[in-house]
Motif scaffolding. Structure first.
Motif, PDB file in Angstrom:
ATOM      1  N   ARG A  16      39.711  36.305  58.469  1.00 45.84           N
ATOM      2  CA  ARG A  16      39.519  36.294  57.015  1.00 45.84           C
ATOM      3  C   ARG A  16      40.820  36.550  56.277  1.00 45.84           C
ATOM      4  O   ARG A  16      41.134  35.883  55.280  1.00 45.84           O
ATOM      5  CB  ARG A  16      38.479  37.338  56.614  1.00 45.84           C
ATOM      6  N   ASP A  17      41.598  37.523  56.751  1.00 39.63           N
ATOM      7  CA  ASP A  17      42.867  37.825  56.084  1.00 39.63           C
ATOM      8  C   ASP A  17      43.826  36.639  56.182  1.00 39.63           C
ATOM      9  O   ASP A  17      44.536  36.321  55.221  1.00 39.63           O
ATOM     10  CB  ASP A  17      43.506  39.063  56.697  1.00 39.63           C
ATOM     11  N   THR A  77      45.313  30.302  51.906  1.00 34.50           N
ATOM     12  CA  THR A  77      44.644  29.508  50.864  1.00 34.50           C
ATOM     13  C   THR A  77      44.725  30.161  49.487  1.00 34.50           C
ATOM     14  O   THR A  77      44.032  29.738  48.559  1.00 34.50           O
ATOM     15  CB  THR A  77      43.161  29.276  51.223  1.00 34.50           C
ATOM     16  N   GLY A  86      43.580  32.951  48.625  1.00 38.11           N
ATOM     17  CA  GLY A  86      42.343  33.661  48.338  1.00 38.11           C
ATOM     18  C   GLY A  86      41.141  32.773  48.110  1.00 38.11           C
ATOM     19  O   GLY A  86      40.015  33.266  47.959  1.00 38.11           O
ATOM     20  N   ARG A  87      41.317  31.466  48.106  1.00 36.45           N
ATOM     21  CA  ARG A  87      40.208  30.559  47.800  1.00 36.45           C
ATOM     22  C   ARG A  87      39.241  30.381  48.961  1.00 36.45           C
ATOM     23  O   ARG A  87      38.039  30.233  48.778  1.00 36.45           O
ATOM     24  CB  ARG A  87      40.772  29.192  47.389  1.00 36.45           C
ATOM     25  N   GLY A  88      39.735  30.383  50.183  1.00 32.60           N
ATOM     26  CA  GLY A  88      38.921  30.070  51.347  1.00 32.60           C
ATOM     27  C   GLY A  88      39.039  28.607  51.737  1.00 32.60           C
ATOM     28  O   GLY A  88      39.640  27.804  51.018  1.00 32.60           O
ATOM     29  N   ALA A 143      35.106  33.253  55.632  1.00 30.06           N
ATOM     30  CA  ALA A 143      36.362  32.655  55.178  1.00 30.06           C
ATOM     31  C   ALA A 143      36.150  31.363  54.398  1.00 30.06           C
ATOM     32  O   ALA A 143      37.115  30.748  53.939  1.00 30.06           O
ATOM     33  CB  ALA A 143      37.264  32.379  56.384  1.00 30.06           C
ATOM     34  N   ASP A 145      27.494  36.004  52.580  1.00 34.39           N
ATOM     35  CA  ASP A 145      28.392  34.859  52.762  1.00 34.39           C
ATOM     36  C   ASP A 145      27.630  33.543  52.648  1.00 34.39           C
ATOM     37  O   ASP A 145      28.216  32.510  52.328  1.00 34.39           O
ATOM     38  CB  ASP A 145      29.095  34.933  54.120  1.00 34.39           C
ATOM     39  N   HIS A 202      42.682  33.950  53.809  1.00 36.62           N
ATOM     40  CA  HIS A 202      42.972  34.404  52.447  1.00 36.62           C
ATOM     41  C   HIS A 202      44.445  34.204  52.120  1.00 36.62           C
ATOM     42  O   HIS A 202      44.801  33.703  51.041  1.00 36.62           O
ATOM     43  CB  HIS A 202      42.588  35.883  52.313  1.00 36.62           C
ATOM     44  N   ARG A 203      45.305  34.548  53.064  1.00 34.00           N
ATOM     45  CA  ARG A 203      46.752  34.405  52.858  1.00 34.00           C
ATOM     46  C   ARG A 203      47.157  32.939  52.713  1.00 34.00           C
ATOM     47  O   ARG A 203      47.947  32.579  51.823  1.00 34.00           O
ATOM     48  CB  ARG A 203      47.497  35.045  54.040  1.00 34.00           C
TER      49      ARG A 203
END
Length: 332
Positions: free
Chosen positions: A205-206, A212, A214-216, A235, A259, A209-210
């Motif tokens: 997930r991190d 994209t 934060g968009r996923g 994610a 989710d 996030h990095r």
């Protein structure tokens, strides 16, 4: 001819080399003289007796779902004898005798000609583990993929991980991301130009996030299963899609239902039975053309001689290869 088969379900030791007659094609069938065959996770599942009895042909079973060779008898295929072909579709090695042999009789719909610009090793690597084919069908037919979207295909060393990134790129993905369980594998992937999340240093997930902002991601091609599935759902971007393809890690996962709810998540299961022979052949022709044009390059980890099929299966299942595992089939 030489072939690999087993008369009972069990460990690697049930695989044995046998001398059997060359298959006599039934009406309309084609006969292929094989040069290479792929080693795939499904063959491990079948050999261990983990599929329902109704899904598997009676023993003995000759493994091998995919391979490449020369068309010895064209049958009703419409392809000239002497043409190099791949096996495209079918349930070989499960519902019918497979490709771990010098010859195989196949449905004429299940052969696709190999272009001159693609050698036998590359053609076999493309079809082994069916990662590129799976990714192509999952994105084009199931996920509603559109150019510019982001794709996550976990498992840089596996068929779906590598194939997913390759196919997403050529279909116009805005970003194509994969994962590695070790820094060494992450570095190998990055050296090939892959965008890799090193799961030994950050969570999935991190990492998403990095990468994209934060968009996923819009689409996940999940050939890993287990805890990766739950993390990959988390994610996804809003309205994202996860295609469940395999379960190399585990058949079970834990998810956070929010989710699903708050992201309006879509989940699809992948099976080749969802697609017609025409769809599979068209996808394989497109992929072979991409290999010929050097737009994708299927990776080979190791090639074993046919007689070492047991070692090849063990290597695939236990050693975490980086690329495809193949069997070289030489004439007697």
């Amino acid at each position: 001819m030489r072939a690999i088969q087993y008369d009972e379900f069990g460990g690697y030791d049930v695989l044995r080399t046998v001398d059997v007659p060359v298959p006599v094609p039934a009406d309309g069938q084609a006969l292929v003289r094989l040069t290479f065959a792929g080693v795939n996770p499904l063959e491990e599942t079948v050999r261990r007796g983990k599929l329902p009895a109704a899904a598997v042909k009676p023993l003995p079973i000759r493994p091998g779902g995919f391979g490449v060779g020369v068309l010895a008898e064209p049958g009703a295929s419409g392809v000239p004898a002497g043409t190099r072909v791949i096996l495209s579709g079918g349930r070989y090695g499960v519902g019918a005798d497979g490709a771990w042999a010098e010859y195989i009789a196949v449905d004429p719909r299940h052969v696709v000609a190999v272009p001159d610009g693609v050698d036998d090793t590359a053609a076999a690597a493309l079809t082994a583990a069916t990662g590129h084919l799976t990714a192509y069908l999952a994105l084009a037919e199931l996920a509603g993929f559109r150019p510019g979207q982001t794709v996550l295909a976990p498992g840089v060393g596996g068929g779906v991980g590598q194939g997913g990134v390759d196919v997403a790129r050529v279909l116009g993905a805005g970003a194509a991301i994969t994962t590695a369980t070790t820094t060494a594998k992450a570095e190998r992937g990055r050296a090939l130009g892959f965008e890799v999340i090193d799961l030994s240093t950050e969570s999935l997930r991190d990492g998403v996030h990095r990468l994209t902002g934060g968009r996923g991601v819009d689409v996940v091609l999940d050939g890993v299963g287990g805890s990766v599935t739950g993390a990959a759902l988390g994610a996804l971007a809003v309205d994202g899609t996860l295609v469940s393809i395999g379960y190399a890690a585990s058949t079970r996962t834990e998810i956070d239902v929010t989710d699903l709810i708050w992201k309006n998540t879509h989940i699809h299961g992948f099976r080749f039975a969802l697609f017609t022979a025409e769809q599979i052949n068209a996808a394989n022709k497109q992929l072979l053309d991409l290999v010929a044009r050097k737009e994708i390059t299927p990776l080979v980890d190791r090639v074993f001689p046919l007689e070492q099929a047991a070692q090849a299966q063990r290597h695939l299942a236990e050693d975490g290869p980086f690329g495809r595992v193949l069997l070289a089939i030489r004439p007697s």
